[in-house]
Design a protein around this motif. Structure first.
Motif, mmCIF file in Angstrom:
data_model
loop_
_atom_site.group_PDB
_atom_site.id
_atom_site.type_symbol
_atom_site.label_atom_id
_atom_site.label_comp_id
_atom_site.label_asym_id
_atom_site.label_seq_id
_atom_site.Cartn_x
_atom_site.Cartn_y
_atom_site.Cartn_z
ATOM 1 N N VAL A 130 0.875 -1.167 0.000
ATOM 2 C CA VAL A 130 0.000 0.000 0.000
ATOM 3 C C VAL A 130 0.915 1.220 0.000
ATOM 4 O O VAL A 130 1.771 1.361 0.876
ATOM 5 C CB VAL A 130 -0.914 0.017 1.245
ATOM 6 C CG1 VAL A 130 -1.810 1.254 1.228
ATOM 7 C CG2 VAL A 130 -1.753 -1.249 1.324
ATOM 8 N N ALA A 131 0.755 2.091 -0.988
ATOM 9 C CA ALA A 131 1.624 3.263 -1.095
ATOM 10 C C ALA A 131 1.481 4.143 0.139
ATOM 11 O O ALA A 131 0.364 4.426 0.574
ATOM 12 C CB ALA A 131 1.283 4.056 -2.346
ATOM 13 N N PRO A 132 2.597 4.602 0.696
ATOM 14 C CA PRO A 132 2.531 5.470 1.871
ATOM 15 C C PRO A 132 2.199 6.923 1.516
ATOM 16 O O PRO A 132 1.830 7.699 2.382
ATOM 17 C CB PRO A 132 3.927 5.364 2.460
ATOM 18 C CG PRO A 132 4.799 5.043 1.299
ATOM 19 C CD PRO A 132 3.959 4.229 0.362
ATOM 20 N N VAL A 133 2.302 7.261 0.233
ATOM 21 C CA VAL A 133 2.085 8.633 -0.218
ATOM 22 C C VAL A 133 1.024 8.631 -1.316
ATOM 23 O O VAL A 133 1.008 7.756 -2.177
ATOM 24 C CB VAL A 133 3.398 9.244 -0.756
ATOM 25 C CG1 VAL A 133 3.191 10.644 -1.257
ATOM 26 C CG2 VAL A 133 4.484 9.206 0.314
ATOM 27 N N SER A 134 0.178 9.636 -1.303
ATOM 28 C CA SER A 134 -0.888 9.722 -2.300
ATOM 29 C C SER A 134 -0.384 10.342 -3.596
ATOM 30 O O SER A 134 0.682 10.940 -3.655
ATOM 31 C CB SER A 134 -2.033 10.577 -1.764
ATOM 32 O OG SER A 134 -1.611 11.920 -1.634
ATOM 33 N N SER A 135 -1.205 10.192 -4.605
ATOM 34 C CA SER A 135 -0.990 10.891 -5.872
ATOM 35 C C SER A 135 -2.279 11.634 -6.178
ATOM 36 O O SER A 135 -3.367 11.090 -5.998
ATOM 37 C CB SER A 135 -0.656 9.899 -6.984
ATOM 38 O OG SER A 135 -1.718 9.011 -7.177
ATOM 39 N N ALA A 136 -2.138 12.861 -6.610
ATOM 40 C CA ALA A 136 -3.327 13.661 -6.914
ATOM 41 C C ALA A 136 -3.633 13.527 -8.398
ATOM 42 O O ALA A 136 -3.055 14.211 -9.226
ATOM 43 C CB ALA A 136 -3.098 15.117 -6.532
ATOM 44 N N GLU A 137 -4.516 12.606 -8.718
ATOM 45 C CA GLU A 137 -4.924 12.403 -10.105
ATOM 46 C C GLU A 137 -6.443 12.490 -10.187
ATOM 47 O O GLU A 137 -7.146 12.169 -9.232
ATOM 48 C CB GLU A 137 -4.469 11.031 -10.604
ATOM 49 C CG GLU A 137 -2.964 10.901 -10.708
ATOM 50 C CD GLU A 137 -2.558 9.519 -11.195
ATOM 51 O OE1 GLU A 137 -3.407 8.807 -11.778
ATOM 52 O OE2 GLU A 137 -1.403 9.152 -10.987
ATOM 53 N N LYS A 138 -6.913 12.903 -11.320
ATOM 54 C CA LYS A 138 -8.348 12.970 -11.588
ATOM 55 C C LYS A 138 -9.081 13.842 -10.572
ATOM 56 O O LYS A 138 -10.221 13.582 -10.206
ATOM 57 C CB LYS A 138 -8.955 11.560 -11.614
ATOM 58 C CG LYS A 138 -8.301 10.646 -12.622
ATOM 59 C CD LYS A 138 -8.843 9.240 -12.509
ATOM 60 C CE LYS A 138 -8.029 8.319 -13.386
ATOM 61 N NZ LYS A 138 -8.260 6.933 -13.116
ATOM 62 N N GLY A 139 -8.381 14.839 -10.041
ATOM 63 C CA GLY A 139 -9.017 15.786 -9.145
ATOM 64 C C GLY A 139 -9.266 15.287 -7.734
ATOM 65 O O GLY A 139 -9.954 15.936 -6.966
ATOM 66 N N SER A 140 -8.720 14.123 -7.377
ATOM 67 C CA SER A 140 -8.899 13.632 -6.011
ATOM 68 C C SER A 140 -7.588 13.038 -5.516
ATOM 69 O O SER A 140 -6.659 12.815 -6.273
ATOM 70 C CB SER A 140 -10.018 12.589 -5.949
ATOM 71 O OG SER A 140 -9.663 11.448 -6.687
#
Length: 170
Positions: A130-140
């Motif tokens: 599970v990635a520890p960091v998010s990615s901001a894609e598709k506006g969320s």
């Protein structure tokens, strides 16, 4: 390769000259012939090193997915020349797991995976990361989850759309 062959031929010629002068030549001529042989050997070593530097070796066995460079072309740092993948161990990555859902996902959880390309078939999988960091894609804000899937059909290809149903822990 041509340079290596030429250097080997030059080395053979120098060795033949050395053998000839050994048959009764003065010590100066023998020393000179030895120096020619050593120079030819250095040329062989240099050509072989240049050949090794011009070759690309894969770090693992796999299948070439894309070639992004042509003969003589330079590529910029951070770019890849060849996309290589181990198709014997394909895995699935989610790209749209929301932050409200990721808090309920843990490594080792069972998942069901289906593919548009194989309608009606469901494969069993397990969350492996599970990635520890998010990615901001598709506006969320989304998180990537890696899923290992057992017994994938060999007809599947890189980049195909997969649907992942993560089963909540019981």
């Amino acid at each position: 390769e041509a340079n290596v062959r030429a250097a080997l031929a030059q080395e053979a010629g120098a060795q033949a000259a050395l053998d000839k002068v050994r048959a009764g030549a003065p010590p100066e001529d023998i020393a000179m012939a030895r120096a020619h042989v050593q120079a030819a050997q250095a040329a062989v070593d240099s050509a072989a090193a240049q050949l090794r530097q011009s070759q690309v070796f894969a770090p693992f066995a796999g299948e070439i997915g894309a070639v992004n460079v042509r003969l003589g072309e330079l590529i910029s740092p951070g770019s890849y020349a060849i996309l290589l993948g181990d198709t014997s161990a394909l895995h699935v990555e989610t790209t749209d797991l929301r932050e409200t859902d990721v808090v309920h996902v843990e490594v080792g959880m069972a998942v069901e995976v289906s593919f548009d390309a194989l309608p009606g078939r469901i494969f069993a999988g397990t969350v492996t990361q599970v990635a520890p960091v998010s990615s901001a894609e598709k506006g969320s804000t989304n998180y990537t989850v890696d899923v290992a899937v057992a017994g994938l059909d060999p007809q599947l290809r890189w980049g195909m759309t997969a649907f992942v149903n993560i089963r909540p822990a019981e």
